[in-house]
Motif scaffolding. Structure first.
Motif, PDB file in Angstrom:
ATOM      1  N   ARG A 124       0.816  -1.161  -0.069  1.00 29.72           N
ATOM      2  CA  ARG A 124       0.117  -0.126  -0.214  1.00 29.72           C
ATOM      3  C   ARG A 124       0.750   1.450   0.109  1.00 29.72           C
ATOM      4  N   PRO A 125       1.968   1.744   0.955  1.00 27.67           N
ATOM      5  CA  PRO A 125       2.407   2.657   0.728  1.00 27.67           C
ATOM      6  C   PRO A 125       3.528   2.856  -0.660  1.00 27.67           C
ATOM      7  N   VAL A 126       3.820   1.834  -1.067  1.00 35.26           N
ATOM      8  CA  VAL A 126       4.584   1.726  -2.424  1.00 35.26           C
ATOM      9  C   VAL A 126       3.580   2.209  -3.389  1.00 35.26           C
ATOM     10  N   ALA A 127       2.462   1.648  -3.435  1.00 34.34           N
ATOM     11  CA  ALA A 127       1.530   1.825  -4.292  1.00 34.34           C
ATOM     12  C   ALA A 127       0.989   3.220  -4.243  1.00 34.34           C
ATOM     13  N   ILE A 128       0.856   3.724  -3.092  1.00 35.44           N
ATOM     14  CA  ILE A 128       0.622   5.288  -3.006  1.00 35.44           C
ATOM     15  C   ILE A 128       1.702   6.067  -3.661  1.00 35.44           C
ATOM     16  N   GLY A 129       2.882   5.902  -3.163  1.00 41.10           N
ATOM     17  CA  GLY A 129       4.014   6.734  -3.820  1.00 41.10           C
ATOM     18  C   GLY A 129       4.239   6.590  -5.301  1.00 41.10           C
ATOM     19  N   ALA A 130       3.895   5.300  -5.975  1.00 40.41           N
ATOM     20  CA  ALA A 130       3.777   5.384  -7.407  1.00 40.41           C
ATOM     21  C   ALA A 130       2.762   6.131  -8.048  1.00 40.41           C
ATOM     22  N   VAL A 131       1.389   6.057  -7.496  1.00 39.14           N
ATOM     23  CA  VAL A 131       0.382   7.007  -7.865  1.00 39.14           C
ATOM     24  C   VAL A 131       0.641   8.538  -8.000  1.00 39.14           C
ATOM     25  N   LEU A 132       1.412   8.760  -6.954  1.00 47.15           N
ATOM     26  CA  LEU A 132       1.670  10.323  -6.815  1.00 47.15           C
ATOM     27  C   LEU A 132       2.867  10.815  -7.730  1.00 47.15           C
ATOM     28  N   ALA A 133       3.919   9.748  -7.806  1.00 42.34           N
ATOM     29  CA  ALA A 133       4.993  10.041  -8.656  1.00 42.34           C
ATOM     30  C   ALA A 133       4.583  10.273  -9.929  1.00 42.34           C
ATOM     31  N   LEU A 134       3.616   9.353 -10.684  1.00 44.96           N
ATOM     32  CA  LEU A 134       3.089   9.345 -11.841  1.00 44.96           C
ATOM     33  C   LEU A 134       2.185  10.710 -12.171  1.00 44.96           C
ATOM     34  N   THR A 135       1.315  10.729 -11.085  1.00 38.45           N
ATOM     35  CA  THR A 135       0.583  12.182 -11.097  1.00 38.45           C
ATOM     36  C   THR A 135       1.467  13.374 -11.393  1.00 38.45           C
ATOM     37  N   ALA A 136       2.394  13.298 -10.877  1.00 38.85           N
ATOM     38  CA  ALA A 136       3.550  14.613 -11.166  1.00 38.85           C
ATOM     39  C   ALA A 136       4.098  14.606 -12.351  1.00 38.85           C
ATOM     40  N   LEU A 137       4.521  13.329 -12.897  1.00 38.63           N
ATOM     41  CA  LEU A 137       4.938  13.259 -13.955  1.00 38.63           C
ATOM     42  C   LEU A 137       3.900  13.620 -15.279  1.00 38.63           C
ATOM     43  N   ASN A 138       2.834  13.123 -15.122  1.00 38.58           N
ATOM     44  CA  ASN A 138       1.599  13.610 -16.266  1.00 38.58           C
ATOM     45  C   ASN A 138       1.421  15.141 -15.932  1.00 38.58           C
ATOM     46  N   TYR A 139       1.423  15.728 -15.010  1.00 37.35           N
ATOM     47  CA  TYR A 139       1.531  17.226 -14.813  1.00 37.35           C
ATOM     48  C   TYR A 139       2.436  18.133 -15.646  1.00 37.35           C
ATOM     49  N   ARG A 140       3.610  17.441 -16.161  1.00 40.17           N
ATOM     50  CA  ARG A 140       4.352  17.985 -17.129  1.00 40.17           C
ATOM     51  C   ARG A 140       4.305  17.874 -18.400  1.00 40.17           C
ATOM     52  N   GLY A 141       3.040  17.053 -18.831  1.00 39.71           N
ATOM     53  CA  GLY A 141       2.696  17.098 -20.131  1.00 39.71           C
ATOM     54  C   GLY A 141       2.479  15.861 -20.813  1.00 39.71           C
ATOM     55  N   VAL A 142       1.992  15.497 -21.802  1.00 44.04           N
ATOM     56  CA  VAL A 142       1.715  14.058 -22.429  1.00 44.04           C
ATOM     57  C   VAL A 142       2.867  13.657 -23.138  1.00 44.04           C
ATOM     58  N   ARG A 143       3.662  14.588 -23.814  1.00 42.29           N
ATOM     59  CA  ARG A 143       4.940  14.194 -24.662  1.00 42.29           C
ATOM     60  C   ARG A 143       5.942  13.507 -23.621  1.00 42.29           C
ATOM     61  N   THR A 144       6.253  14.057 -22.547  1.00 37.33           N
ATOM     62  CA  THR A 144       6.766  13.386 -21.573  1.00 37.33           C
ATOM     63  C   THR A 144       6.464  12.059 -21.083  1.00 37.33           C
ATOM     64  N   SER A 145       5.123  12.076 -20.681  1.00 39.90           N
ATOM     65  CA  SER A 145       4.366  10.771 -20.513  1.00 39.90           C
ATOM     66  C   SER A 145       4.694   9.791 -21.605  1.00 39.90           C
ATOM     67  N   ALA A 146       4.403  10.137 -22.914  1.00 44.88           N
ATOM     68  CA  ALA A 146       4.510   9.100 -24.168  1.00 44.88           C
ATOM     69  C   ALA A 146       6.152   8.584 -24.144  1.00 44.88           C
ATOM     70  N   ARG A 147       7.033   9.475 -23.894  1.00 43.18           N
ATOM     71  CA  ARG A 147       8.532   9.150 -23.819  1.00 43.18           C
ATOM     72  C   ARG A 147       8.436   7.761 -22.719  1.00 43.18           C
ATOM     73  N   ILE A 148       7.976   8.082 -21.566  1.00 40.64           N
ATOM     74  CA  ILE A 148       8.427   7.259 -20.435  1.00 40.64           C
ATOM     75  C   ILE A 148       7.419   5.683 -20.494  1.00 40.64           C
TER      76      ILE A 148
END
Length: 422
Positions: A124-148
């Motif tokens: 659970r703590p690792v999953a929550i951390g992953a959700v928050l990290a990817l939310t921050a990544l998506n915040y930067r834009g879809v081009r960055t998300s597509a590359r990852i």
């Protein structure tokens, strides 16, 4: 479609075919391919290959209907937009509601699966951390998300290819396991398994929901959906066949980690941790694409005032619905702390099938001049979605229907409350 950001509130059209295919395939080739064959085998038994075929046919019909609709309505929001424009505001709202609640549950399932492989015991703590990290990544834009996503998808495909080759070369694969001989599992067994397998196909919705952010959507979206679905189907057939031939139906049905167990049974124990890494990466890639797609539907619904208007804003620099992305990330993190993985998968499957039921019904309303699909395609897709949805476990059907009823009640109350002001 207006937003609270004024003249700057327009999504950036930066995605090409390769990016769209990557996002769709990355959403489909997620945790499902590492886990879904086990519960499907338990439900369908010897008819597992037929269940996979049924799921693929329904997915193809849904993809075709979605592609034709997306070409006519190249806006972010997917079936929420199609249902609203073709069937009426209520149906569009229900499609958006089913998509949001179903895919938020799917996000929670992907996060929990990632954590289970990445750091067992601290899911659970690792999953929550992953959700928050990817939310921050998506915040930067879809081009960055597509590359990852492209990087994660390439890594997962390499792991799956190694597993298939190892199983085929082991000498322990029995082709007789692919025979359809065996006890008939009943209609609910067969179609229930197909419904679970469909859950693993459903990522192509991410492509349609990005309609406002792709270049030349009339061409890009249909091509991207077709390429992504065909490629993923080939991968699933190879992986499912390899696992079935090595483990056999009975052992596969009781496995909690089918690919890892198949590598051990095939005499390749060194590949077990590699498969675990692949499963973690697949879940992470799927979660990235899922959060991306759900936030776009939330933004579209908020722009139409079906959700709080605050969520409709587009970031002036990054061109993304940043408030919707943050809101989705927070809700998924809360669900991760509370829900069970299997319940999340069943509930998500029901919501997604309802979403595509409305998509196929919307496709039936396309005119001849709008490049509508052959009549059989949306008819089979609609009927298939209904059958698969109500063949899922009873708890999934009841909870899913209850949440949809709540959404419909909210819409009706809102519509009646607003009617005197019209």
């Amino acid at each position: 479609m207006t937003t609270s950001s004024g003249s700057q509130a327009k999504p950036a059209r930066v995605l090409g075919i390769a990016d769209a295919v990557t996002i769709g395939a990355g959403a489909m080739i997620g945790a499902g391919v590492f886990a879904v064959f086990a519960p499907a085998a338990a439900s369908a038994g010897a008819w597992l290959p037929v269940a996979l075929l049924v799921a693929a046919v329904v997915a193809y019909c849904n993809a075709t209907s979605s592609a034709r609709l997306a070409a006519v309505h190249p806006e972010s929001g997917g079936t929420y937009v199609y249902g609203r424009e073709r069937l009426g505001e209520l149906w569009g709202y229900l499609a958006g509601w089913a998509f949001v609640v179903g895919k938020i549950a799917s996000c929670a399932a992907m996060a929990l699966t990632f954590a289970a492989y990445a750091l067992p015991g601290w899911e659970r703590p690792v999953a929550i951390g992953a959700v928050l990290a990817l939310t921050a990544l998506n915040y930067r834009g879809v081009r960055t998300s597509a590359r990852i996503t492209r990087f994660l998808l390439a890594a997962v495909l390499a792991v799956l290819a190694a597993a298939v080759v190892a199983a085929a070369a082991s000498g322990r694969a029995d082709a007789a396991e692919l025979s359809l001989a065996g006890d008939w599992p009943g209609s609910f067994g067969l179609f229930g398994a197909a419904g679970m397998l469909f859950f693993a196909f459903a990522g192509y919705a991410r492509i349609a929901t990005l309609g406002g952010e792709v270049r030349d959507p009339a061409t890009t979206i249909p091509r991207a959906i077709t390429i992504a679905l065909a490629g993923v189907l080939a991968v699933y057939l190879l992986v499912g066949g390899a696992v079935l031939m090595v483990l056999g139906r009975d052992r596969l049905a009781t496995s909690s980690a089918p690919l890892a167990d198949a590598m051990a049974a095939a005499g390749w124990p060194a590949l077990v941790p590699v498969v675990a890494v692949g499963a973690a990466l697949a879940s992470l890639g799927a979660l990235l694409s899922l959060v991306l797609g759900v936030s776009r539907t939330v933004q579209a619904m908020a722009a139409d005032r079906h959700l709080p208007r605050y969520l409709a804003a587009i970031h002036p620099r990054f061109g993304v619905p940043h408030r919707a992305e943050v809101a989705v990330g927070i809700v998924v993190a809360l669900l991760v702390a509370a829900v069970d993985l299997r319940e999340a998968i069943g509930f998500s499957a029901f919501g997604v099938l309802v979403y595509y039921t409305i998509a196929n019904a919307s496709a039936l309303r396309l005119g001849p001049e709008e490049n509508r699909p052959p009549l059989l395609v949306p008819v089979v897709g609609l009927a298939g979605c209904v059958v698969l949805a109500f063949s899922l476990p009873l708890t999934s059907v009841i909870s899913g229907a209850a949440v949809l009823a709540v959404g419909a009640a909210v819409w009706l109350v809102r519509a009646r409350w607003a009617s005197p002001a019209r």
